[in-house]
Scaffold this active site. Structure first.
Site, PDB file in Angstrom:
ATOM      1  N   TYR A  38       1.337 -20.320  57.498  1.00 26.88           N
ATOM      2  CA  TYR A  38       0.333 -21.376  57.652  1.00 26.88           C
ATOM      3  C   TYR A  38       0.139 -21.780  59.117  1.00 26.88           C
ATOM      4  CZ  TYR A  38      -0.166 -22.187  52.600  1.00 26.88           C
ATOM      5  OH  TYR A  38      -0.467 -22.065  51.262  1.00 26.88           O
TER       6      TYR A  38
ATOM      7  N   PHE B 162      -1.742 -32.642  57.258  1.00 23.19           N
ATOM      8  CA  PHE B 162      -1.122 -32.213  55.994  1.00 23.19           C
ATOM      9  C   PHE B 162      -0.066 -31.124  56.182  1.00 23.19           C
ATOM     10  CE2 PHE B 162      -5.008 -29.633  56.502  1.00 23.19           C
ATOM     11  CZ  PHE B 162      -4.521 -28.339  56.304  1.00 23.19           C
TER      12      PHE B 162
ATOM     13  N   ASN C   3      -2.598 -26.710  44.654  1.00 25.68           N
ATOM     14  CA  ASN C   3      -3.758 -25.994  44.120  1.00 25.68           C
ATOM     15  C   ASN C   3      -3.401 -24.575  43.670  1.00 25.68           C
ATOM     16  OD1 ASN C   3      -3.372 -24.849  46.584  1.00 25.68           O
ATOM     17  ND2 ASN C   3      -5.308 -25.496  47.474  1.00 25.68           N
TER      18      ASN C   3
ATOM     19  N   LYS D 142       1.963 -20.351  44.198  1.00 24.93           N
ATOM     20  CA  LYS D 142       2.742 -21.385  44.879  1.00 24.93           C
ATOM     21  C   LYS D 142       3.740 -22.042  43.911  1.00 24.93           C
ATOM     22  CE  LYS D 142      -1.291 -22.384  47.844  1.00 24.93           C
ATOM     23  NZ  LYS D 142      -2.029 -23.445  48.568  1.00 24.93           N
TER      24      LYS D 142
ATOM     25  N   HIS E  85      -2.584 -19.208  46.680  1.00 21.79           N
ATOM     26  CA  HIS E  85      -3.159 -18.889  47.985  1.00 21.79           C
ATOM     27  C   HIS E  85      -3.850 -17.529  47.920  1.00 21.79           C
ATOM     28  CE1 HIS E  85      -3.458 -18.083  52.319  1.00 21.79           C
ATOM     29  NE2 HIS E  85      -3.046 -16.865  52.028  1.00 21.79           N
TER      30      HIS E  85
ATOM     31  N   GLU F  62      -1.281 -11.434  56.938  1.00 23.10           N
ATOM     32  CA  GLU F  62      -0.432 -11.984  55.883  1.00 23.10           C
ATOM     33  C   GLU F  62       0.298 -10.881  55.117  1.00 23.10           C
ATOM     34  OE1 GLU F  62      -3.147 -14.402  53.622  1.00 23.10           O
ATOM     35  OE2 GLU F  62      -3.413 -15.824  55.283  1.00 23.10           O
TER      36      GLU F  62
ATOM     37  N   THR G 192     -10.715 -25.492  47.809  1.00 22.21           N
ATOM     38  CA  THR G 192      -9.334 -25.891  48.124  1.00 22.21           C
ATOM     39  C   THR G 192      -8.859 -27.064  47.259  1.00 22.21           C
ATOM     40  OG1 THR G 192      -9.647 -25.162  50.408  1.00 22.21           O
ATOM     41  CG2 THR G 192      -7.810 -26.673  49.985  1.00 22.21           C
TER      42      THR G 192
HETATM   43  N1  UDP Z   1      -3.967 -28.549  52.050  1.00 23.75           N
HETATM   44  C1  UDP Z   1      -3.557 -29.864  51.896  1.00 23.75           C
HETATM   45  N2  UDP Z   1      -4.390 -30.871  52.338  1.00 23.75           N
HETATM   46  C2  UDP Z   1      -5.586 -30.623  52.922  1.00 23.75           C
HETATM   47  C3  UDP Z   1      -5.991 -29.293  53.081  1.00 23.75           C
HETATM   48  C4  UDP Z   1      -5.166 -28.277  52.629  1.00 23.75           C
HETATM   49  O1  UDP Z   1      -2.478 -30.119  51.386  1.00 23.75           O
HETATM   50  O2  UDP Z   1      -6.294 -31.575  53.291  1.00 23.75           O
HETATM   51  C5  UDP Z   1      -3.074 -27.448  51.608  1.00 23.75           C
HETATM   52  C6  UDP Z   1      -3.540 -26.761  50.326  1.00 23.75           C
HETATM   53  O3  UDP Z   1      -2.389 -26.389  49.573  1.00 23.75           O
HETATM   54  C7  UDP Z   1      -4.269 -25.552  50.865  1.00 23.75           C
HETATM   55  C8  UDP Z   1      -3.430 -25.194  52.095  1.00 23.75           C
HETATM   56  O4  UDP Z   1      -3.036 -26.456  52.618  1.00 23.75           O
HETATM   57  O5  UDP Z   1      -4.342 -24.499  49.922  1.00 23.75           O
HETATM   58  C9  UDP Z   1      -4.143 -24.401  53.156  1.00 23.75           C
HETATM   59  O6  UDP Z   1      -5.341 -25.072  53.491  1.00 23.75           O
HETATM   60  P1  UDP Z   1      -6.722 -24.276  53.624  1.00 23.75           P
HETATM   61  O7  UDP Z   1      -7.720 -25.206  54.214  1.00 23.75           O
HETATM   62  O8  UDP Z   1      -6.458 -22.989  54.348  1.00 23.75           O
HETATM   63  O9  UDP Z   1      -7.127 -24.030  52.098  1.00 23.75           O
HETATM   64  P2  UDP Z   1      -7.238 -22.670  51.234  1.00 23.75           P
HETATM   65  O10 UDP Z   1      -7.595 -21.564  52.186  1.00 23.75           O
HETATM   66  O11 UDP Z   1      -5.913 -22.470  50.572  1.00 23.75           O
HETATM   67  O12 UDP Z   1      -8.323 -22.961  50.239  1.00 23.75           O
HETATM   68 MG    MG Z   2      -6.746 -20.995  53.998  1.00 20.04          MG
END
Ligand code: UDP
Ligand code: MG
Length: 151
Positions: A49, A57, A112, A9, A115, A126, A91
């Site tokens: 997404y 968010f 974070n 990212k 992805h 994807e 996450t």
């Molecule tokens: N994210 C965020 N706030 C939240 C949860 C997720 O900004 O409360 C962002 C974060 O960058 C995350 C992405 O949205 O990686 C996708 O969320 P997901 O729950 O799918 O997390 P991941 O699969 O990336 O662990």
């Molecule tokens: Mg995810």
């Protein structure tokens, strides 16, 4: 053998951690089968997404993912989807376990770093979103038996 999609990212690129992230995946034994560097447009970000549309968010996430260049890749290997997810960690970087990429380098829920697809269906979706079939490169790693032999 599985394939999974990764996105390094904008925070990963800005913090010059793309090499460190790819190094970890390669050292683990995953094979890079596709890799590119680009700025994400809003429409592609929304499609990637889509499952998060409507969440509080979502808008912030879209601004973040379109804020600068990213590295997008496809990795292949035994259980690649779970292996990558485990290497990423939770996450939220603030609670991700030390030793994971997010646990070692992130202290943010949004920023974070990387992805990784979360299952077989999302990996397929994807990979098709980010790459044309002919952009996935089929090749053998020399002496690969030392890395992924057995079951
Ligand atoms: N994210 C965020 N706030 C939240 C949860 C997720 O900004 O409360 C962002 C974060 O960058 C995350 C992405 O949205 O990686 C996708 O969320 P997901 O729950 O799918 O997390 P991941 O699969 O990336 O662990
Ligand atoms: Mg995810």
């Amino acid at each position: 053998m599985q394939r999974t999609l990764i996105i390094m990212k904008p925070d990963c690129v800005q913090r010059r951690l793309t090499g460190e992230v790819l190094r970890r995946f390669e050292a683990k034994g995953l094979k890079i089968v596709a890799l590119k560097f680009l700025k994400v447009d809003r429409a592609t970000g929304e499609r990637h997404y889509a499952e998060h549309k409507g969440k509080p968010f979502f808008e912030g996430l879209l601004s973040f993912i379109t804020s600068g260049p990213v590295g997008v890749g496809v990795l292949e290997g035994n259980d690649a989807i779970a292996v990558v997810r485990n290497m990423l960690g939770a996450t939220n970087g603030a609670s991700a376990a030390p030793g994971t990429i997010r646990g070692d380098f992130s202290i943010s829920k949004q920023n974070n770093l990387v992805h990784g697809s979360d299952g077989g269906e999302s990996a397929e979706r994807e990979i098709a979103l980010w790459f044309k079939p002919e952009e996935l490169v089929s090749y053998e790693i020399a002496a690969n038996d030392w890395v992924d032999a057995g079951v």
